[in-house]
Design a protein around this motif. Structure first.
Motif, PDB file in Angstrom:
ATOM      1  N   ALA A  38       0.707  -1.232   0.075  1.00 48.37           N
ATOM      2  CA  ALA A  38       0.063  -0.029  -0.073  1.00 48.37           C
ATOM      3  C   ALA A  38       0.814   1.069  -0.023  1.00 48.37           C
ATOM      4  O   ALA A  38       2.083   1.335   0.400  1.00 48.37           O
ATOM      5  N   LEU A  39       0.192   2.438  -0.622  1.00 49.38           N
ATOM      6  CA  LEU A  39       0.752   3.612  -0.361  1.00 49.38           C
ATOM      7  C   LEU A  39      -0.368   4.602   0.144  1.00 49.38           C
ATOM      8  O   LEU A  39      -1.493   4.817  -0.129  1.00 49.38           O
ATOM      9  N   LEU A  40       0.132   5.307   1.418  1.00 46.91           N
ATOM     10  CA  LEU A  40      -0.801   6.038   1.957  1.00 46.91           C
ATOM     11  C   LEU A  40      -0.432   7.701   1.662  1.00 46.91           C
ATOM     12  O   LEU A  40       0.946   7.998   1.815  1.00 46.91           O
ATOM     13  N   ILE A  41      -1.303   8.416   1.067  1.00 40.40           N
ATOM     14  CA  ILE A  41      -1.131   9.604   0.691  1.00 40.40           C
ATOM     15  C   ILE A  41      -1.957  10.675   1.313  1.00 40.40           C
ATOM     16  O   ILE A  41      -3.416  10.323   1.393  1.00 40.40           O
ATOM     17  N   ASP A  42      -1.487  11.809   2.011  1.00 43.41           N
ATOM     18  CA  ASP A  42      -2.399  12.545   2.549  1.00 43.41           C
ATOM     19  C   ASP A  42      -1.458  14.049   2.568  1.00 43.41           C
ATOM     20  O   ASP A  42      -0.492  14.157   3.092  1.00 43.41           O
ATOM     21  N   LEU A  65       4.764   6.091   2.825  1.00 42.18           N
ATOM     22  CA  LEU A  65       3.967   7.513   3.244  1.00 42.18           C
ATOM     23  C   LEU A  65       4.379   8.737   2.455  1.00 42.18           C
ATOM     24  O   LEU A  65       5.559   8.945   2.126  1.00 42.18           O
ATOM     25  N   ILE A  66       3.302   9.311   1.952  1.00 42.67           N
ATOM     26  CA  ILE A  66       3.743  10.822   1.199  1.00 42.67           C
ATOM     27  C   ILE A  66       2.868  12.082   1.958  1.00 42.67           C
ATOM     28  O   ILE A  66       1.465  11.481   2.198  1.00 42.67           O
ATOM     29  N   THR A  67       3.445  12.546   2.519  1.00 41.65           N
ATOM     30  CA  THR A  67       2.460  13.542   3.485  1.00 41.65           C
ATOM     31  C   THR A  67       2.787  15.132   3.195  1.00 41.65           C
ATOM     32  O   THR A  67       4.212  15.325   2.899  1.00 41.65           O
ATOM     33  N   ASP A  68       2.114  15.929   3.202  1.00 42.65           N
ATOM     34  CA  ASP A  68       2.390  17.220   3.549  1.00 42.65           C
ATOM     35  C   ASP A  68       1.881  18.040   4.833  1.00 42.65           C
ATOM     36  O   ASP A  68       1.348  16.971   5.540  1.00 42.65           O
ATOM     37  N   GLU A  89       6.402  12.955  -9.212  1.00 41.99           N
ATOM     38  CA  GLU A  89       7.548  12.264  -9.324  1.00 41.99           C
ATOM     39  C   GLU A  89       7.588  11.233  -8.096  1.00 41.99           C
ATOM     40  O   GLU A  89       8.149  10.055  -8.175  1.00 41.99           O
ATOM     41  N   ASN A  90       7.493  11.893  -7.047  1.00 44.02           N
ATOM     42  CA  ASN A  90       7.557  10.955  -5.696  1.00 44.02           C
ATOM     43  C   ASN A  90       6.508   9.950  -5.651  1.00 44.02           C
ATOM     44  O   ASN A  90       6.767   8.835  -5.200  1.00 44.02           O
ATOM     45  N   ILE A  91       5.163  10.057  -6.045  1.00 43.18           N
ATOM     46  CA  ILE A  91       3.973   9.170  -6.286  1.00 43.18           C
ATOM     47  C   ILE A  91       4.547   8.111  -7.113  1.00 43.18           C
ATOM     48  O   ILE A  91       4.449   6.788  -6.588  1.00 43.18           O
ATOM     49  N   VAL A  92       4.826   8.354  -8.318  1.00 37.58           N
ATOM     50  CA  VAL A  92       5.235   7.501  -9.302  1.00 37.58           C
ATOM     51  C   VAL A  92       6.209   6.542  -8.854  1.00 37.58           C
ATOM     52  O   VAL A  92       6.471   5.443  -9.011  1.00 37.58           O
ATOM     53  N   LEU A 129      -2.429   8.927 -13.019  1.00 36.09           N
ATOM     54  CA  LEU A 129      -1.213   8.296 -12.934  1.00 36.09           C
ATOM     55  C   LEU A 129      -1.060   6.977 -13.252  1.00 36.09           C
ATOM     56  O   LEU A 129      -0.184   6.496 -13.966  1.00 36.09           O
ATOM     57  N   LEU A 130      -1.885   6.338 -12.385  1.00 31.06           N
ATOM     58  CA  LEU A 130      -2.160   4.784 -12.847  1.00 31.06           C
ATOM     59  C   LEU A 130      -2.344   4.452 -14.139  1.00 31.06           C
ATOM     60  O   LEU A 130      -1.726   3.418 -14.610  1.00 31.06           O
ATOM     61  N   GLU A 131      -3.236   5.255 -14.720  1.00 32.14           N
ATOM     62  CA  GLU A 131      -3.574   4.723 -16.010  1.00 32.14           C
ATOM     63  C   GLU A 131      -2.426   5.139 -17.168  1.00 32.14           C
ATOM     64  O   GLU A 131      -2.162   4.389 -17.894  1.00 32.14           O
TER      65      GLU A 131
END
Length: 435
Positions: A38-42, A65-68, A89-92, A129-131
């Motif tokens: 999993a990737l958790l983004i918030d 995790l990707i957070t701001d 870029e970080n998410i990819v 992005l996934l597509e």
């Protein structure tokens, strides 16, 4: 037995952490250390920090995790346009790393809310992005729709802007409404308080507050609501049915990919000690409004297709018998009268002898979309709050008109299907071959 098996590998990696760091994956044998795929983004770090300090802290690590800090201010444009560009870029990179750990990447499962800015904006940006990055892999989305009395004033804008992206980039959407979850939790409380279940509520369970007393109607019991969503969203892990078969069998037209979920039983044994429902009653429950995760009435609308995913000690003959029993009361499109897909898994959910998840592609989702459009129009006619969106780089007013047009077209497609209900069965003319 603590063995890492195929069902568990759908959602978790088994990692040897003894060597320090991430460690290699262990495919056979005992469970060592499970890490969620999993990737958790918030864009607001509070919720993610809670997870890192809570009971699931070992299942996720900081690499996932990707957070701001500031959040998206309940603004789709901030989530989609601003944070989308900033974190692309970080998410990819993190998506690719997580995908590389899979032997056989079956699909992506996106869970997001529609009312706020990050869930609707960045959530649908990730879908795009996934597509782009994995065009061949199916994208399943569980979208939590806001209720009419939502505390986010701009939620109709966010939801309609997100709907356009879901129409275009999702393969399957399982809409869930906060309002329905709230009603379900209230019903459970009423059953407990009336003593009808002969049940006891466990102290500090998910349907009770930390003091162990049932929550009041004014206070939304988010833990219990999330518990219901989590139990319904986890079905593909142990069912002997490929998740992609759901899309293949339940989505005859690409845009009409919204599936109504109903779940029975609705509570887990972690919450309430309940006598098990009789098998036939369970099938009847799955087609009643009380068990829908969205406020809809599929029985009086038109079915395009339906899937029944059963867990526990249930035979194929039980499935067939109940389908034949329920069929006369359900309206199916003329060209798909046998539109049933079934999946069986012998392992029952914890605390129950069996459970059932029904997924219906049904025109009953239309009122939800109409209500959303009405709420959008109330704001849009006055151009209220538009300036908050238009001051974000890359956001134009045409985004609103295109989103509205996309939603109107979707409603019209459901209208055209509804118009065929109850009419004479017409069969397409056969292909004539000249000899």
């Amino acid at each position: 037995k603590g063995i890492y098996d195929e069902a568990l590998s759908s959602f978790f990696r088994n990692v040897d952490t003894r060597s320090g760091g991430d460690g290699p994956d262990i495919y056979k044998g005992k469970i060592c250390s499970l890490k969620a795929r999993a990737l958790l983004i918030d864009m607001e770090e509070g919720v993610v920090n809670e997870i890192l300090q809570g009971p699931l802290r070992d299942v996720f690590d900081s690499k996932q995790l990707i957070t701001d800090v500031s959040g998206s201010g309940n603004n789709w444009a901030v989530g989609h346009k601003l944070y989308g560009c900033q974190y692309r870029e970080n998410i990819v990179e993190k998506l690719r790393k997580t995908a590389e750990h899979c032997d056989c990447l079956q699909c992506f499962f996106v869970i997001h809310s529609m009312g706020g800015g990050t869930g609707s904006g960045l959530g649908t940006f990730v879908l795009n992005l996934l597509e782009d990055e994995f065009p061949e892999v199916y994208r399943f989305v569980t979208s939590v729709y806001p209720s009419g009395e939502d505390d986010v004033i701009t939620s109709p804008y966010n939801s309609v802007l997100a709907m356009k992206e879901l129409n275009e980039h999702a393969d399957c959407v399982l809409p869930i409404e906060n309002e329905s979850l709230f009603e379900i939790v209230n019903k459970i409380h009423q059953m407990i308080n009336s003593g009808r279940l002969g049940s006891t509520v466990k102290q500090n369970s998910l349907v009770t507050s930390s003091a162990g007393s049932a929550k009041t109607r004014q206070e939304k019991p988010f833990d219990a609501m999330n518990n219901i969503v989590a139990n319904s969203a986890r079905f593909e892990g142990s069912l002997n049915m490929d998740l992609n078969e759901i899309s293949m069998n339940l989505v005859p037209f690409p845009r009409l990919h919204y599936l109504v979920s109903s779940l029975t039983p609705l509570y887990t044994l972690a919450d309430v000690n309940v006598p098990s429902r009789r098998l036939d009653q369970m099938f009847s429950d799955a087609f009643s409004r009380d068990h829908q995760l969205i406020q809809a009435d599929p029985k009086h609308s038109l079915y395009l297709a339906c899937a029944l995913l059963v867990r526990g000690n249930v035979q194929v003959s039980d499935l067939r018998r109940n389908i034949e029993r329920l069929k006369p009361s359900l309206h199916f499109v003329s060209w798909n009268q046998e539109g049933w897909k079934t999946g069986l898994c012998s392992i029952p959910p914890v605390g129950h002898s069996h459970s059932l998840l029904a997924l219906a592609n049904n025109t009953c989702v239309k009122p939800t979309f109409i209500e959303l459009k009405d709420r959008f129009m109330k704001l849009y006619k006055k151009k209220a709050h538009l300036h908050h969106y238009l001051q974000v780089d890359g956001m134009e007013q045409s985004c609103f008109s295109e989103a509205l047009s996309s939603l109107s077209d979707l409603i019209e497609e459901y209208n055209e299907l509804d118009a065929t209900k109850g009419g004479p069965r017409t069969y397409p003319s056969r292909l004539k071959i000249a000899v």
